[in-house]
Scaffold this motif. Sequence first.
Motif, mmCIF file in Angstrom:
data_model
loop_
_atom_site.group_PDB
_atom_site.id
_atom_site.type_symbol
_atom_site.label_atom_id
_atom_site.label_comp_id
_atom_site.label_asym_id
_atom_site.label_seq_id
_atom_site.Cartn_x
_atom_site.Cartn_y
_atom_site.Cartn_z
ATOM 1 N N GLY A 81 27.074 34.333 11.497
ATOM 2 C CA GLY A 81 26.383 35.010 12.591
ATOM 3 C C GLY A 81 25.857 36.335 12.063
ATOM 4 O O GLY A 81 26.344 36.862 11.060
ATOM 5 N N LYS A 82 24.896 36.866 12.754
ATOM 6 C CA LYS A 82 24.179 38.032 12.233
ATOM 7 C C LYS A 82 24.922 39.333 12.500
ATOM 8 O O LYS A 82 24.608 40.355 11.931
ATOM 9 C CB LYS A 82 22.781 38.054 12.848
ATOM 10 N N ARG A 85 25.500 42.662 17.459
ATOM 11 C CA ARG A 85 26.099 43.492 18.506
ATOM 12 C C ARG A 85 27.012 44.576 17.913
ATOM 13 O O ARG A 85 26.909 45.746 18.315
ATOM 14 C CB ARG A 85 26.799 42.585 19.527
ATOM 15 N N HIS A 114 30.829 37.758 22.421
ATOM 16 C CA HIS A 114 29.653 36.967 22.051
ATOM 17 C C HIS A 114 30.081 35.572 21.567
ATOM 18 O O HIS A 114 29.524 34.554 21.994
ATOM 19 C CB HIS A 114 28.890 37.719 20.951
ATOM 20 N N MET A 116 32.870 33.960 22.189
ATOM 21 C CA MET A 116 33.350 33.212 23.354
ATOM 22 C C MET A 116 32.190 32.577 24.102
ATOM 23 O O MET A 116 32.227 31.407 24.484
ATOM 24 C CB MET A 116 34.130 34.170 24.270
ATOM 25 N N SER A 117 31.127 33.366 24.301
ATOM 26 C CA SER A 117 29.995 32.840 25.084
ATOM 27 C C SER A 117 29.304 31.694 24.344
ATOM 28 O O SER A 117 28.809 30.754 24.967
ATOM 29 C CB SER A 117 29.015 33.962 25.435
ATOM 30 N N HIS A 120 31.534 28.515 24.760
ATOM 31 C CA HIS A 120 31.384 27.936 26.096
ATOM 32 C C HIS A 120 29.973 27.400 26.326
ATOM 33 O O HIS A 120 29.791 26.352 26.949
ATOM 34 C CB HIS A 120 31.758 28.970 27.161
ATOM 35 N N ASP A 121 28.993 28.097 25.796
ATOM 36 C CA ASP A 121 27.600 27.666 25.953
ATOM 37 C C ASP A 121 27.375 26.294 25.316
ATOM 38 O O ASP A 121 26.563 25.501 25.790
ATOM 39 C CB ASP A 121 26.681 28.706 25.300
ATOM 40 N N ARG A 133 25.706 28.052 14.263
ATOM 41 C CA ARG A 133 25.904 28.875 13.064
ATOM 42 C C ARG A 133 26.028 27.983 11.832
ATOM 43 O O ARG A 133 26.827 28.239 10.935
ATOM 44 C CB ARG A 133 27.130 29.790 13.228
ATOM 45 N N VAL A 185 30.140 40.759 31.154
ATOM 46 C CA VAL A 185 30.537 39.346 31.094
ATOM 47 C C VAL A 185 30.430 38.679 32.462
ATOM 48 O O VAL A 185 30.253 37.464 32.557
ATOM 49 C CB VAL A 185 31.998 39.206 30.578
ATOM 50 N N GLN A 194 23.904 33.014 32.942
ATOM 51 C CA GLN A 194 24.046 31.616 32.544
ATOM 52 C C GLN A 194 23.973 30.686 33.756
ATOM 53 O O GLN A 194 23.364 29.615 33.693
ATOM 54 C CB GLN A 194 25.388 31.425 31.810
ATOM 55 N N LYS A 218 21.859 37.223 30.754
ATOM 56 C CA LYS A 218 22.506 36.289 29.827
ATOM 57 C C LYS A 218 22.553 36.849 28.398
ATOM 58 O O LYS A 218 23.489 36.611 27.652
ATOM 59 C CB LYS A 218 21.708 34.967 29.835
ATOM 60 N N THR A 219 21.550 37.595 28.037
ATOM 61 C CA THR A 219 21.439 38.064 26.648
ATOM 62 C C THR A 219 21.446 39.589 26.527
ATOM 63 O O THR A 219 22.218 40.147 25.756
ATOM 64 C CB THR A 219 20.144 37.513 26.015
ATOM 65 N N PHE A 255 14.654 39.875 22.314
ATOM 66 C CA PHE A 255 15.559 39.043 21.522
ATOM 67 C C PHE A 255 15.637 37.624 22.091
ATOM 68 O O PHE A 255 15.555 36.631 21.364
ATOM 69 C CB PHE A 255 16.937 39.694 21.563
ATOM 70 N N GLN A 256 15.782 37.526 23.404
ATOM 71 C CA GLN A 256 15.907 36.192 24.000
ATOM 72 C C GLN A 256 14.561 35.462 24.028
ATOM 73 O O GLN A 256 14.512 34.244 23.892
ATOM 74 C CB GLN A 256 16.479 36.291 25.414
HETATM 75 C C1 GRG Z 1 32.860 32.204 30.238
HETATM 76 C C2 GRG Z 1 32.884 34.354 31.516
HETATM 77 C C3 GRG Z 1 32.156 33.413 30.658
HETATM 78 C C4 GRG Z 1 30.886 33.705 30.295
HETATM 79 C C5 GRG Z 1 30.072 32.920 29.383
HETATM 80 C C6 GRG Z 1 28.291 30.596 28.373
HETATM 81 C C7 GRG Z 1 27.927 31.864 29.005
HETATM 82 C C8 GRG Z 1 28.840 32.425 30.048
HETATM 83 C C9 GRG Z 1 26.800 32.538 28.716
HETATM 84 C C10 GRG Z 1 25.847 32.112 27.679
HETATM 85 C C11 GRG Z 1 25.369 33.311 26.960
HETATM 86 C C12 GRG Z 1 24.494 32.946 25.801
HETATM 87 C C13 GRG Z 1 24.984 31.945 24.829
HETATM 88 C C14 GRG Z 1 23.313 33.566 25.672
HETATM 89 C C15 GRG Z 1 22.410 33.372 24.535
HETATM 90 C C16 GRG Z 1 22.412 34.640 23.730
HETATM 91 C C17 GRG Z 1 21.849 34.459 22.370
HETATM 92 C C18 GRG Z 1 20.433 34.823 22.133
HETATM 93 C C19 GRG Z 1 22.643 34.011 21.407
HETATM 94 C C20 GRG Z 1 22.289 33.972 19.994
HETATM 95 O O1 GRG Z 1 22.730 35.205 19.463
HETATM 96 P P1 GRG Z 1 22.550 35.525 17.928
HETATM 97 O O2 GRG Z 1 21.189 35.086 17.505
HETATM 98 O O3 GRG Z 1 23.625 34.540 17.298
HETATM 99 O O4 GRG Z 1 22.923 36.939 17.704
HETATM 100 P P2 GRG Z 1 24.522 34.752 15.990
HETATM 101 O O5 GRG Z 1 25.013 33.371 15.674
HETATM 102 O O6 GRG Z 1 23.673 35.316 14.895
HETATM 103 O O7 GRG Z 1 25.631 35.662 16.377
#
Ligand code: GRG
Length: 361
Positions: A81-82, A85, A114, A116-117, A120-121, A133, A185, A194, A218-219, A255-256
């Motif tokens: 991962g990059k 954050r 991050h 965790m998300s 779950h995502d 990843r 969160v 999400q 979300k992001t 970013f998103q």
């Molecule tokens: C369970 C309370 C609870 C919350 C989670 C699943 C969820 C709710 C939210 C999804 C959030 C999500 C995955 C958003 C996308 C964000 C995104 C652009 C991710 C990619 O981030 P990078 O590119 O990834 O920084 P790396 O792998 O480089 O860290």
Amino acid sequence: MALQLLAAASLSYEVASIARQPRSPRAAVRAAAAATSFDLAAYMEEKRLLTESVLDASLSSTCPETDLIVESMRYSLMAGGKRVRPMLCYAATEMFGGSLEASSPTAVALEMIHTMSLIHDDLPAMDNDDFRRGKPTNHVLYGDDVAILAGDAMLSTAFEYVAKNTKGVPAERVVTVLAMLGQCVGPVGLAGGQVLDLKSEGKSDVGLDTLAWIHTHKTAALLKAAVATGAVLAGATDAEVAKCEEYALKIGLAFQVADDILDVTASTEELGKTAGKDLDADKTTYPKLMGLDKSKEYAAAAAQFAAQFFGRGRNSERARSHPPGRYAKQLVTEAKECLADFGDRAAPLNGLADYIIQRKN
Ligand code: GRG
């Protein structure tokens, strides 16, 4: 090791902009770093190494009964991962003269939240992805049940880690950080964004306002928390924190948008996760609402960010062939304006914003 890196990072930051050559071989990063006098490539590599080190030290099994869940947590946390954050958090802390030691537990927590998300995502009940990843997703290896619990445990560990390990910072600042992390969160953060994202799938009447709300929560909410917590830990005033949050929301949105575009333009190999998932799920995305060409212009900033900052070669070429659109320029200009009062100390955060578009002047 983590402490040595912390010390080295603090010292070397002072001279980074004049003395160091970029350590990253990535041509795109070098090119963007050359666009500013600040040595962003070296800065990023330093903070990435520091992050890997503090993450590695943050989590281990304490008895045989926890071996499986901790293995599952570590599998995703240490999968690469990059580390954007934690980098944003460190950069904000340094902008206000704070110490990396003070912000490291929060940097760890941000990456835990991050991760965790992402776990779950990727679950079948959400995006149902088996690749993340560049590796099999957590539930593919450990099963849905363990993956859900690993995500839950990672989330609670994030808060525990900040509360127990933040040293040399007044307690009220730590409480503020915990509140910021909690908010980003919850319903006005990752989870809320999400839910709206999932419930918008397959709908034809989702507009740009809704899409912006989804992305902002979300992001961008976690990116905002990253910059804001770094500032709070270093003792920034409320007004200064607000400026940081404004900056982060702008780059968070970009970013998103980049993610949406990459989902339809980049390959699975390049992304390290399955490409084309948004189309398959009929998700509301910028390309879906505006068409790919217009969203590329709208988000040329984001494409640059993804292509150059994150070293995706094919996209660097694509980004070069799509000069920044008016909106993108405006977005980055506004993001940097938010930090104008901080002068040269904003160089790392400005450097990240500079990746968002390729300026011609
Ligand atoms: C369970 C309370 C609870 C919350 C989670 C699943 C969820 C709710 C939210 C999804 C959030 C999500 C995955 C958003 C996308 C964000 C995104 C652009 C991710 C990619 O981030 P990078 O590119 O990834 O920084 P790396 O792998 O480089 O860290």
